[in-house]
Design a protein around this motif. Structure first.
Motif, PDB file in Angstrom:
ATOM      1  N   HIS A 134     -35.322  52.307  71.915  1.00  0.00           N
ATOM      2  CA  HIS A 134     -34.300  51.300  71.634  1.00  0.00           C
ATOM      3  C   HIS A 134     -34.922  50.208  70.766  1.00  0.00           C
ATOM      4  O   HIS A 134     -35.727  49.402  71.239  1.00  0.00           O
ATOM      5  N   LEU A 135     -34.549  50.185  69.505  1.00  0.00           N
ATOM      6  CA  LEU A 135     -35.060  49.219  68.538  1.00  0.00           C
ATOM      7  C   LEU A 135     -33.975  48.187  68.246  1.00  0.00           C
ATOM      8  O   LEU A 135     -32.822  48.548  68.006  1.00  0.00           O
ATOM      9  N   TYR A 136     -34.349  46.905  68.286  1.00  0.00           N
ATOM     10  CA  TYR A 136     -33.321  45.887  68.064  1.00  0.00           C
ATOM     11  C   TYR A 136     -33.865  44.730  67.241  1.00  0.00           C
ATOM     12  O   TYR A 136     -35.072  44.477  67.192  1.00  0.00           O
ATOM     13  N   PHE A 179     -35.201  32.979  62.973  1.00  0.00           N
ATOM     14  CA  PHE A 179     -36.054  33.805  62.107  1.00  0.00           C
ATOM     15  C   PHE A 179     -36.169  33.310  60.671  1.00  0.00           C
ATOM     16  O   PHE A 179     -37.047  33.779  59.944  1.00  0.00           O
ATOM     17  N   ASP A 180     -35.266  32.419  60.254  1.00  0.00           N
ATOM     18  CA  ASP A 180     -35.284  31.929  58.862  1.00  0.00           C
ATOM     19  C   ASP A 180     -35.301  33.106  57.890  1.00  0.00           C
ATOM     20  O   ASP A 180     -36.182  33.247  57.043  1.00  0.00           O
ATOM     21  N   MET A 181     -34.291  33.970  58.022  1.00  0.00           N
ATOM     22  CA  MET A 181     -34.202  35.174  57.194  1.00  0.00           C
ATOM     23  C   MET A 181     -32.825  35.252  56.554  1.00  0.00           C
ATOM     24  O   MET A 181     -31.824  34.850  57.134  1.00  0.00           O
ATOM     25  N   GLN A 229     -33.947  44.691  55.030  1.00  0.00           N
ATOM     26  CA  GLN A 229     -35.287  45.221  54.741  1.00  0.00           C
ATOM     27  C   GLN A 229     -36.058  45.446  56.036  1.00  0.00           C
ATOM     28  O   GLN A 229     -36.766  46.456  56.189  1.00  0.00           O
ATOM     29  N   LEU A 230     -35.920  44.503  56.974  1.00  0.00           N
ATOM     30  CA  LEU A 230     -36.620  44.646  58.254  1.00  0.00           C
ATOM     31  C   LEU A 230     -36.144  45.888  58.995  1.00  0.00           C
ATOM     32  O   LEU A 230     -36.952  46.654  59.547  1.00  0.00           O
ATOM     33  N   VAL A 231     -34.823  46.104  59.011  1.00  0.00           N
ATOM     34  CA  VAL A 231     -34.267  47.271  59.705  1.00  0.00           C
ATOM     35  C   VAL A 231     -34.779  48.557  59.066  1.00  0.00           C
ATOM     36  O   VAL A 231     -35.276  49.462  59.747  1.00  0.00           O
ATOM     37  N   GLU A 232     -34.676  48.653  57.757  1.00  0.00           N
ATOM     38  CA  GLU A 232     -35.091  49.867  57.058  1.00  0.00           C
ATOM     39  C   GLU A 232     -36.574  50.143  57.270  1.00  0.00           C
ATOM     40  O   GLU A 232     -36.982  51.285  57.538  1.00  0.00           O
ATOM     41  N   GLU A 233     -37.383  49.110  57.159  1.00  0.00           N
ATOM     42  CA  GLU A 233     -38.835  49.278  57.285  1.00  0.00           C
ATOM     43  C   GLU A 233     -39.226  49.751  58.674  1.00  0.00           C
ATOM     44  O   GLU A 233     -40.030  50.688  58.829  1.00  0.00           O
ATOM     45  N   ALA A 239     -26.231  46.608  58.773  1.00  0.00           N
ATOM     46  CA  ALA A 239     -27.454  46.844  59.541  1.00  0.00           C
ATOM     47  C   ALA A 239     -27.408  48.207  60.230  1.00  0.00           C
ATOM     48  O   ALA A 239     -28.405  48.963  60.209  1.00  0.00           O
ATOM     49  N   CYS A 240     -26.274  48.541  60.822  1.00  0.00           N
ATOM     50  CA  CYS A 240     -26.173  49.824  61.527  1.00  0.00           C
ATOM     51  C   CYS A 240     -26.259  50.995  60.553  1.00  0.00           C
ATOM     52  O   CYS A 240     -26.954  51.993  60.824  1.00  0.00           O
ATOM     53  N   ASN A 241     -25.571  50.903  59.437  1.00  0.00           N
ATOM     54  CA  ASN A 241     -25.632  51.990  58.461  1.00  0.00           C
ATOM     55  C   ASN A 241     -27.016  52.119  57.846  1.00  0.00           C
ATOM     56  O   ASN A 241     -27.465  53.221  57.511  1.00  0.00           O
TER      57      ASN A 241
END
Length: 566
Positions: free
Chosen positions: A126-128, A140-142, A149-153, A190-192
């Motif tokens: 489970h990654l979140y 997070f100041d993102m 990018q964070l999700v894909e990486e 993000a989900c896609n």
């Protein structure tokens, strides 16, 4: 009074979904259940569970029937890591159960997480990461682009690491944390992104888990959000759509149920609603809600008392007495009108018929609860509840008018004690009011003995009384024991009703006789009861009981029966 203006809290945005379909749907099957008691529930405790308690609770979750169990946060806790490794290496996970662990989107945590599960036949990671504007800006100041990018990486990293352990069938669960506060377009992106990075496809499922991380909207808005996402997720046939409702607004169960209507297939939560802040959604309530609508929940909750005690021991948290289905008082009625309806419903209920008892949406026996506590007596109670308890505990079935009479006795006792009256205390009241009177030496009609004889049409009685007055023998003739006793007493009594019943069965059975009489000069009627192995004796005792109660309110001149020398 709340001093801050309402404008301090912004109104949550609604979802533009004019063609929403979920309000016209019904739930017709149980979802996939995921218990997060060992992770989300555990991290919400004053004292987190020890290794032993975690393993014991895991075994109970398996027994109940959970096929997916979140077993910990191994990258954040050494105990969790050790428990996961023990479950895997010692073969403690049944073949049909899949463990899940959680990790934030951080490289070192992901690596540690994969290590914890290495060698398991199946596993869910489970990654979140949080996605809402407040978290993006303050925590997070993102930017949105940086979030993607964070999700894909990190999904890509997880894919590479898990591919090094082909002995395990890996499933990714991705959660856009704070989903319910995130712009839907951002959540979808993000989900896609996760779906594509994981390369979801045939034989490679992905779980998209949409949480009410902090419940901030009404359940219908959450359902709109779920339906909106359900229509737009890529590779939908390879996606298991899951929800993880919290209970900050007290509507976690409603959010979960309406999310299922909107397309969710899986629900994460805790038994009895444990979890951070106001808790996770209560899986027991959800499951038994389905059961009351004729849908098998695919969980074994037939011993809900035992399950509750184990959860209380594991968490150190008490279950509220009014908690749905499991609370000590949820099947208990103190109100007189409720008690009367329940009593009548229980009497009419057929063993082979559908469950139809007023105020009881589920048969307590189906979940291991007894009927003993359904009706309890206090100052709010009525005749129906009192009659039910006496019948259940002692086999005493009172006529309706006797129920009315005795309820006033109980009411006075309850008002005086200002507390609940136990079934034992209720029986003592019944005994003192009716059964004990003929044996009270202070009673002028105290029973000593009697002798009956005669043919089928006439009964003669010789009745010996021994109250505070001198012992005396009274004689009378009548068409039966009761009529003969009335004539022997020589009092202005009229018998209006007589009933007899057997208490118990076999050699130890006794007879219970109940009579209703009136006495000249005393308004209304009075009841009496007698209990004895001999029915005639029980009838005489019942008459003496009723007569002594009436005499206690009669003019003095009528109180003493004629005296006959012994």
């Amino acid at each position: 009074m709340i001093s801050q203006p309402a404008s301090k809290y912004p109104r949550p945005a609604t979802v533009q979904l004019p063609d929403r379909e979920w309000p016209n749907r019904t739930i017709d099957q149980a979802p996939v259940w995921l218990s997060t008691d060992l992770r989300d529930g555990n991290q919400a405790l004053f004292e987190p569970m020890s290794r032993e308690r975690k393993l014991s609770l895991f075994q109970e979750l398996v027994r109940v029937g959970f096929k997916e169990i979140e077993v910990g946060f191994p990258s954040a806790s050494q105990i969790d890591f050790d428990v996961v490794r023990e479950l895997v290496t010692q073969g403690l996970i049944p073949d049909d159960v899949t463990p899940m662990v959680i990790t934030q989107a951080r490289a070192d945590l992901i690596e540690r997480t994969v290590q914890s599960l290495a060698g398991a036949p199946r596993a869910i990671v489970h990654l979140y990461n949080a996605t809402s504007p407040l978290w993006r800006r303050v925590v997070f100041d993102m930017s949105v682009e940086q979030v993607m990018q964070l999700v894909e990486e990190h999904v890509g990293l997880l894919k590479r690491l898990t591919s090094q352990h082909p002995e395990t069938q890996w499933t990714l669960q991705y959660s856009p944390e704070t989903f319910c506060m995130t712009e839907l377009e951002v959540s979808l992106q993000a989900c896609n992104t996760a779906i594509r990075a994981w390369e979801a496809g045939p034989g490679r499922k992905i779980i998209i888990n949409l949480p009410t991380t902090v419940e901030v909207t009404t359940p219908n808005v959450f359902a709109d959000q779920i339906e909106w996402m359900n229509r737009r997720l890529e590779r939908r046939e390879h996606v298991v759509l899951s929800v993880h409702p919290h209970n900050d607004r007290g509507t976690g169960v409603a959010c979960a149920e309406q999310a299922l209507l909107a397309g969710a297939e899986r629900v994460e939560g805790c038994l009895f609603g444990n979890g951070e802040r106001s808790g996770n959604v209560d899986l027991v309530t959800l499951a038994l809600n389905l059961y009351t609508h004729g849908i098998h929940p695919r969980l074994d909750l037939s011993d809900i008392n035992g399950l509750a005690r184990l959860i209380e021991e594991s968490t150190g948290l008490p279950i509220h007495p009014r908690h749905p289905y499991v609370g000590d008082l949820v099947f208990t009625a103190f109100s007189g009108s409720h008690q009367d309806a329940i009593k009548k419903g229980m009497a009419a209920q057929r063993a082979d018929g559908p469950w139809e008892v007023p105020y009881l949406p589920i048969d307590p026996a189906d979940i291991g609860r007894s009927y003993d506590g359904i009706i309890r007596v206090n100052a709010q109670s009525g005749k129906g509840g009192i009659a039910y308890l006496l019948e259940q505990a002692h086999g005493v079935v009172m006529p309706r008018r006797m129920q009315i009479e005795f309820s006033s006795v109980v009411q006075r006792a309850a008002d005086a004690s200002e507390a609940e009256i136990s079934p034992e205390a209720l029986w003592h009241l019944f005994d003192a009011t009716y059964l004990a009177r003929p044996h009270d030496p202070e009673n002028p009609l105290a029973y000593v003995a009697h002798h009956l004889d005669g043919d089928g049409e006439q009964q003669r009685i010789e009745l010996e009384l021994g109250g505070v007055q001198a012992r005396r023998v009274l004689r009378g003739v009548g068409n039966g024991p009761i009529d003969a006793t009335v004539r022997a007493l020589g009092l202005p009594l009229t018998v209006h009703a007589y009933e007899e019943r057997s208490l118990g069965s076999g050699a130890g059975a006794t007879a219970l006789a109940i009579v209703e009489i009136s006495c000249a000069g005393v308004p209304g009627t009075r009841f009496g009861a007698g209990r004895h192995a001999n029915l005639a004796t029980a009838s005489i005792l019942a008459l003496l009981s009723a007569a002594s109660r009436a005499l206690a309110e009669a003019p003095r001149a009528e109180q003493a029966p004629q005296r006959v020398p012994a």
